[in-house]
Design a protein around this motif. Structure first.
Motif, PDB file in Angstrom:
ATOM      1  N   ASP A 118      31.399  47.141  45.056  1.00 15.40           N
ATOM      2  CA  ASP A 118      32.393  48.098  44.588  1.00 15.40           C
ATOM      3  C   ASP A 118      32.203  49.454  45.253  1.00 15.40           C
ATOM      4  N   GLU A 119      30.954  49.771  45.596  1.00 22.20           N
ATOM      5  CA  GLU A 119      30.645  51.054  46.224  1.00 22.20           C
ATOM      6  C   GLU A 119      31.067  51.089  47.687  1.00 22.20           C
ATOM      7  N   VAL A 120      30.756  50.028  48.448  1.00 19.21           N
ATOM      8  CA  VAL A 120      31.002  50.051  49.900  1.00 19.21           C
ATOM      9  C   VAL A 120      32.361  49.490  50.285  1.00 19.21           C
ATOM     10  N   LEU A 121      33.003  48.732  49.378  1.00 20.18           N
ATOM     11  CA  LEU A 121      34.340  48.194  49.636  1.00 20.18           C
ATOM     12  C   LEU A 121      35.295  48.698  48.565  1.00 20.18           C
ATOM     13  N   PRO A 122      35.553  49.990  48.538  1.00 19.10           N
ATOM     14  CA  PRO A 122      36.387  50.550  47.464  1.00 19.10           C
ATOM     15  C   PRO A 122      37.849  50.150  47.619  1.00 19.10           C
ATOM     16  N   LEU A 123      38.532  50.104  46.510  1.00 16.28           N
ATOM     17  CA  LEU A 123      39.985  49.908  46.509  1.00 16.28           C
ATOM     18  C   LEU A 123      40.628  51.286  46.488  1.00 16.28           C
ATOM     19  N   PRO A 124      41.746  51.491  47.175  1.00 11.05           N
ATOM     20  CA  PRO A 124      42.484  50.482  47.926  1.00 11.05           C
ATOM     21  C   PRO A 124      42.202  50.461  49.423  1.00 11.05           C
ATOM     22  N   ALA A 125      41.038  51.015  49.864  1.00 12.14           N
ATOM     23  CA  ALA A 125      40.729  51.000  51.287  1.00 12.14           C
ATOM     24  C   ALA A 125      40.882  49.591  51.849  1.00 12.14           C
ATOM     25  N   TYR A 126      40.382  48.624  51.086  1.00 11.31           N
ATOM     26  CA  TYR A 126      40.672  47.244  51.422  1.00 11.31           C
ATOM     27  C   TYR A 126      41.317  46.630  50.205  1.00 11.31           C
ATOM     28  N   GLN A 127      42.481  46.056  50.372  1.00  7.72           N
ATOM     29  CA  GLN A 127      43.289  45.663  49.212  1.00  7.72           C
ATOM     30  C   GLN A 127      42.761  44.440  48.470  1.00  7.72           C
ATOM     31  N   GLY A 128      41.949  43.649  49.115  1.00  6.72           N
ATOM     32  CA  GLY A 128      41.277  42.583  48.375  1.00  6.72           C
ATOM     33  C   GLY A 128      41.888  41.220  48.511  1.00  6.72           C
ATOM     34  N   GLY A 129      43.072  41.041  47.949  1.00  7.84           N
ATOM     35  CA  GLY A 129      43.725  39.746  48.040  1.00  7.84           C
ATOM     36  C   GLY A 129      42.960  38.648  47.332  1.00  7.84           C
ATOM     37  N   TYR A 130      43.158  37.404  47.832  1.00  6.00           N
ATOM     38  CA  TYR A 130      42.559  36.255  47.155  1.00  6.00           C
ATOM     39  C   TYR A 130      41.043  36.242  47.229  1.00  6.00           C
ATOM     40  N   PHE A 131      40.438  37.058  48.125  1.00  5.26           N
ATOM     41  CA  PHE A 131      38.981  37.130  48.190  1.00  5.26           C
ATOM     42  C   PHE A 131      38.396  37.791  46.945  1.00  5.26           C
ATOM     43  N   MET A 132      39.243  38.411  46.113  1.00  5.31           N
ATOM     44  CA  MET A 132      38.755  39.082  44.918  1.00  5.31           C
ATOM     45  C   MET A 132      38.567  38.138  43.739  1.00  5.31           C
ATOM     46  N   VAL A 133      39.137  36.946  43.803  1.00  7.28           N
ATOM     47  CA  VAL A 133      39.178  36.065  42.641  1.00  7.28           C
ATOM     48  C   VAL A 133      37.780  35.760  42.112  1.00  7.28           C
ATOM     49  N   ASN A 134      36.893  35.261  42.970  1.00 11.68           N
ATOM     50  CA  ASN A 134      35.544  34.913  42.511  1.00 11.68           C
ATOM     51  C   ASN A 134      34.771  36.137  42.045  1.00 11.68           C
ATOM     52  N   SER A 135      34.989  37.277  42.726  1.00  7.63           N
ATOM     53  CA  SER A 135      34.293  38.503  42.330  1.00  7.63           C
ATOM     54  C   SER A 135      34.668  38.898  40.906  1.00  7.63           C
ATOM     55  N   ILE A 136      35.936  38.772  40.572  1.00 12.69           N
ATOM     56  CA  ILE A 136      36.396  39.093  39.221  1.00 12.69           C
ATOM     57  C   ILE A 136      35.780  38.146  38.202  1.00 12.69           C
ATOM     58  N   ASP A 137      35.757  36.866  38.533  1.00 10.91           N
ATOM     59  CA  ASP A 137      35.166  35.866  37.646  1.00 10.91           C
ATOM     60  C   ASP A 137      33.691  36.173  37.386  1.00 10.91           C
ATOM     61  N   TYR A 138      32.943  36.491  38.454  1.00 12.40           N
ATOM     62  CA  TYR A 138      31.514  36.778  38.305  1.00 12.40           C
ATOM     63  C   TYR A 138      31.288  38.060  37.505  1.00 12.40           C
ATOM     64  N   ALA A 139      32.151  39.045  37.695  1.00  9.50           N
ATOM     65  CA  ALA A 139      31.995  40.296  36.950  1.00  9.50           C
ATOM     66  C   ALA A 139      32.139  40.047  35.443  1.00  9.50           C
ATOM     67  N   TYR A 140      33.120  39.239  35.058  1.00 10.36           N
ATOM     68  CA  TYR A 140      33.249  38.875  33.638  1.00 10.36           C
ATOM     69  C   TYR A 140      32.034  38.080  33.169  1.00 10.36           C
ATOM     70  N   THR A 141      31.568  37.146  33.982  1.00 12.38           N
ATOM     71  CA  THR A 141      30.414  36.321  33.620  1.00 12.38           C
ATOM     72  C   THR A 141      29.179  37.178  33.368  1.00 12.38           C
ATOM     73  N   LEU A 142      29.016  38.241  34.154  1.00 11.01           N
ATOM     74  CA  LEU A 142      27.837  39.102  34.050  1.00 11.01           C
ATOM     75  C   LEU A 142      28.013  40.232  33.045  1.00 11.01           C
TER      76      LEU A 142
END
Length: 276
Positions: free
Chosen positions: A189-213
């Motif tokens: 989250d620190e080195v790949l801030p939004l919206p510098a990189y918009q994310g797209g489908y590569f964000m899906v697993n990251s969101i899932d893991y954030a909820y899990t943790l």
């Protein structure tokens, strides 16, 4: 056999040329266990995981020189020095060796055993090496500059960064190392801030893991941004005149299908974590 000049090792083409061929669709790459350990190719404590050989399965009916060169590099290394594959290399150049890849960052090392971390992508994860490199070694420059323009090539590469962060988090969670997994998500989250990189489908697993943790605020921030961006993309594609953009129709269809699939995955995440 392939390099032999013996006519018995050749086949004739329709126009009379002769071609080399492989006598089998499966090639065996022998593993010298003692050499692998002696050369420090893998750790001594991993000796019980070493296989006697690696099967290289050829899926194509022909082979270009670049693929042949990859096989030659593997054979010439003879376990004296490591062989690495870049993660951005087209999958056909992996030679069917995905199960024997150990990802250490943005490259995968060919190892004489099959990985234990499976996430439906290439290889396994060496969490110790990958954590050190992703967190301490690699530099993610200019990604915080809001004035910088990222073209599609840059965005794809930054998407690769996000994907590798996410894979590392998934592997750490499987190991039960939730503390370092949280640190990796925070770093991402620190080195790949939004919206510098918009994310797209590569964000899906990251969101899932954030909820899990239990990193709910971070997960919600990413999810809200993802849903807003994906919705706008689908509206944009729906308004395009396909007749005027016939040459790009296939690209539009592909991007649209990715967006829909990502939304389905996000729905599953919401159900799994019992979100309102």
């Amino acid at each position: 056999f392939v390099l032999s000049d013996n006519p018995a090792t050749k086949i004739s083409g329709n126009s009379g040329e002769s071609y080399s061929f492989f006598p089998s669709k499966v090639l065996e790459y022998k593993v010298d266990k003692e050499k692998v350990i002696r050369n420090g190719y893998i750790k001594a404590e991993e000796a019980d995981r070493i296989n006697d050989k690696i099967d290289i399965k050829l899926s194509q009916s022909y082979m270009f020189r670049n693929s042949f060169m990859i096989l030659d590099v593997i054979a010439a290394s003879n376990w004296d020095r490591p062989v690495y594959f870049g993660i951005t290399v087209p999958s056909e150049y992996y030679m069917g060796l995905l199960d024997n890849f150990s990802c250490e960052g943005f490259a995968c090392k060919l190892v004489p055993y099959q990985g234990k971390f499976k996430d439906n992508m290439y290889g396994s994860i060496d969490t110790k090496k990958m954590y050190d490199r992703m967190m301490n070694l690699f530099l993610y420059t200019n990604l915080k500059d809001k004035k910088a323009y990222y073209d599609e090539n840059c965005e794809r590469m930054i998407g690769t960064y996000r994907n590798q962060f996410s894979r590392l988090v998934g592997a750490l969670i499987q190991e039960g190392d939730t503390l370092r997994a949280r640190k990796v998500l925070t770093k991402m989250d620190e080195v790949l801030p939004l919206p510098a990189y918009q994310g797209g489908y590569f964000m899906v697993n990251s969101i899932d893991y954030a909820y899990t943790l239990g990193m709910t605020s971070l997960a919600e921030k990413w999810m809200n941004y993802f849903l807003d961006r994906t919705g706008k993309e689908l509206i944009y594609f729906a308004r395009l005149d396909r007749r005027k953009n016939a040459r790009n129709a296939q690209d539009f269809s592909y991007e649209t299908s990715l967006s829909y699939q990502a939304l389905v995955n996000m729905r599953d995440i919401a159900m799994r974590h019992k979100l309102n």
